[in-house]
Design a protein around this motif. Structure first.
Motif, PDB file in Angstrom:
ATOM      1  N   PHE A  58       0.839  -1.190   0.000  1.00  0.00           N
ATOM      2  CA  PHE A  58       0.000   0.000   0.000  1.00  0.00           C
ATOM      3  C   PHE A  58       0.878   1.246   0.000  1.00  0.00           C
ATOM      4  CE2 PHE A  58      -2.283  -3.393   2.135  1.00  0.00           C
ATOM      5  CZ  PHE A  58      -3.525  -3.365   1.522  1.00  0.00           C
ATOM      6  N   ARG A  59       0.348   2.315  -0.592  1.00  0.00           N
ATOM      7  CA  ARG A  59       1.005   3.618  -0.547  1.00  0.00           C
ATOM      8  C   ARG A  59      -0.068   4.704  -0.529  1.00  0.00           C
ATOM      9  NH1 ARG A  59       2.841   2.490  -5.954  1.00  0.00           N
ATOM     10  NH2 ARG A  59       4.979   2.495  -5.163  1.00  0.00           N
ATOM     11  N   VAL A  60       0.320   5.892  -0.058  1.00  0.00           N
ATOM     12  CA  VAL A  60      -0.549   7.067  -0.092  1.00  0.00           C
ATOM     13  C   VAL A  60      -0.081   7.959  -1.225  1.00  0.00           C
ATOM     14  CG1 VAL A  60      -1.133   9.220   1.081  1.00  0.00           C
ATOM     15  CG2 VAL A  60      -1.270   7.080   2.317  1.00  0.00           C
ATOM     16  N   THR A  61      -1.008   8.370  -2.075  1.00  0.00           N
ATOM     17  CA  THR A  61      -0.673   9.283  -3.155  1.00  0.00           C
ATOM     18  C   THR A  61      -0.994  10.710  -2.729  1.00  0.00           C
ATOM     19  OG1 THR A  61      -2.864   9.095  -4.165  1.00  0.00           O
ATOM     20  CG2 THR A  61      -1.189   7.516  -4.864  1.00  0.00           C
ATOM     21  N   ALA A  62      -0.346  11.673  -3.360  1.00  0.00           N
ATOM     22  CA  ALA A  62      -0.509  13.077  -2.962  1.00  0.00           C
ATOM     23  C   ALA A  62      -1.393  13.857  -3.915  1.00  0.00           C
ATOM     24  CB  ALA A  62       0.852  13.761  -2.874  1.00  0.00           C
ATOM     25  N   ALA A  63      -1.806  13.238  -5.007  1.00  0.00           N
ATOM     26  CA  ALA A  63      -2.568  13.995  -6.012  1.00  0.00           C
ATOM     27  C   ALA A  63      -3.935  14.396  -5.484  1.00  0.00           C
ATOM     28  CB  ALA A  63      -2.728  13.149  -7.267  1.00  0.00           C
ATOM     29  N   ILE A  64      -4.286  15.654  -5.705  1.00  0.00           N
ATOM     30  CA  ILE A  64      -5.611  16.170  -5.361  1.00  0.00           C
ATOM     31  C   ILE A  64      -6.134  16.863  -6.605  1.00  0.00           C
ATOM     32  CG2 ILE A  64      -6.921  17.726  -3.877  1.00  0.00           C
ATOM     33  CD1 ILE A  64      -4.633  17.435  -1.844  1.00  0.00           C
ATOM     34  N   THR A  65      -7.061  16.247  -7.290  1.00  0.00           N
ATOM     35  CA  THR A  65      -7.520  16.783  -8.566  1.00  0.00           C
ATOM     36  C   THR A  65      -9.022  16.935  -8.583  1.00  0.00           C
ATOM     37  OG1 THR A  65      -7.677  14.555  -9.506  1.00  0.00           O
ATOM     38  CG2 THR A  65      -5.602  15.739  -9.834  1.00  0.00           C
ATOM     39  N   LEU A  66      -9.462  17.926  -9.311  1.00  0.00           N
ATOM     40  CA  LEU A  66     -10.881  18.163  -9.541  1.00  0.00           C
ATOM     41  C   LEU A  66     -11.036  18.375 -11.039  1.00  0.00           C
ATOM     42  CD1 LEU A  66     -13.757  18.738  -8.463  1.00  0.00           C
ATOM     43  CD2 LEU A  66     -13.091  21.139  -8.275  1.00  0.00           C
ATOM     44  N   PRO A  67     -11.293  17.304 -11.760  1.00  0.00           N
ATOM     45  CA  PRO A  67     -11.350  17.427 -13.226  1.00  0.00           C
ATOM     46  C   PRO A  67     -12.293  18.532 -13.657  1.00  0.00           C
ATOM     47  CG  PRO A  67     -11.505  15.142 -12.544  1.00  0.00           C
ATOM     48  CD  PRO A  67     -11.620  15.969 -11.299  1.00  0.00           C
ATOM     49  N   PRO A  68     -11.868  19.416 -14.582  1.00  0.00           N
ATOM     50  CA  PRO A  68     -10.561  19.435 -15.239  1.00  0.00           C
ATOM     51  C   PRO A  68      -9.558  20.342 -14.546  1.00  0.00           C
ATOM     52  CG  PRO A  68     -12.010  20.960 -16.319  1.00  0.00           C
ATOM     53  CD  PRO A  68     -12.803  20.382 -15.170  1.00  0.00           C
ATOM     54  N   LEU A  69      -9.716  20.572 -13.242  1.00  0.00           N
ATOM     55  CA  LEU A  69      -8.846  21.471 -12.507  1.00  0.00           C
ATOM     56  C   LEU A  69      -7.836  20.700 -11.674  1.00  0.00           C
ATOM     57  CD1 LEU A  69     -11.529  23.960 -11.108  1.00  0.00           C
ATOM     58  CD2 LEU A  69     -10.113  24.256 -13.145  1.00  0.00           C
TER      59      LEU A  69
END
Length: 228
Positions: A58-69
């Motif tokens: 397991f890993r934690v990702t840092a991406a925080i996305t709000l398509p398309p932003l």
């Protein structure tokens, strides 16, 4: 160890973004593999961006996305603070609009896959800490010490970094009171005072020192002969 504390410890181990085997996490937490799998499911349901599966790690990702932003940490903070404030508004239409917006965000943010952006188990009171975010961020920029009240105890800290874990905000600090690093949940802060004293970077008390400490602790729990 309380389950909420164990979940925070798991986030601390996973925050480096590396792949961590379930067996190593179970040994670090002194629990069974089955418990680790349940904890991973709980963190994922709480909005923490967990990647991985049983048998791999397991890993934690840092991406925080709000398509398309793409949202920066500051923009996400502003969004959360605004939603929290509007949710408590006396104007029922405004409060309803905040709840509606929160629901829509849940539908498009991959990290937020459980209902109610402002509160979800096991960190159901996360919204309480949003009021502290602007002052903490300002203190980090100005290198200003803070006096915090948590669980009935007062401590003086040097705020180093804010982190977001799918509805849950934490702050890495060097605590002048306990003389060690800590990763504090913002929602557990019951009182905060900005102190006039500033701090300078000192060896052993910097963010990079904390990151090295976490890396060493993670390496200590790696057991090559164990299977994930």
């Amino acid at each position: 160890m309380r389950r909420a504390d164990r979940l925070m410890n798991l986030i601390r181990h996973l925050r480096d973004g590396d792949l961590h085997r379930a067996a190593d996490l179970a040994r670090a937490m002194d629990v069974s593999l089955r418990t680790i799998y349940r904890d991973m499911d709980t963190l994922a349901a709480s909005g923490v961006p967990i990647e991985g599966e049983r048998g791999t790690g397991f890993r934690v990702t840092a991406a925080i996305t709000l398509p398309p932003l793409n949202l920066s940490m500051a923009e996400l903070e502003a969004l959360h603070v605004s939603l929290a404030a509007m949710g408590q508004a006396q104007d029922p239409d405004l409060a309803t609009a905040a709840a509606s917006l929160a629901a829509k965000l849940d539908g498009v943010l991959p990290e937020m896959n459980a209902p109610n952006t402002l509160a979800v188990y096991p960190f159901a009171d996360a919204a309480r800490g949003f009021q502290h975010l602007p002052k903490i961020r300002a203190a980090i920029r100005a290198r200003q010490k803070l006096s915090l009240s948590i669980a009935g105890r007062d401590r003086t800290v040097r705020p180093l970094q804010l982190d977001y874990w799918g509805r849950l905000w934490t702050c890495v600090v060097w605590c002048d009171t306990t003389r060690k690093f800590d990763d504090l949940r913002i929602d557990q802060i019951t009182g905060m005072r900005v102190l006039p004293s500033l701090f300078v970077e000192e060896d052993g008390k910097r963010l990079i020192d904390y990151e090295r400490l976490v890396a060493r602790e993670n390496e200590a729990f790696v057991a090559p002969d164990h299977q994930p």
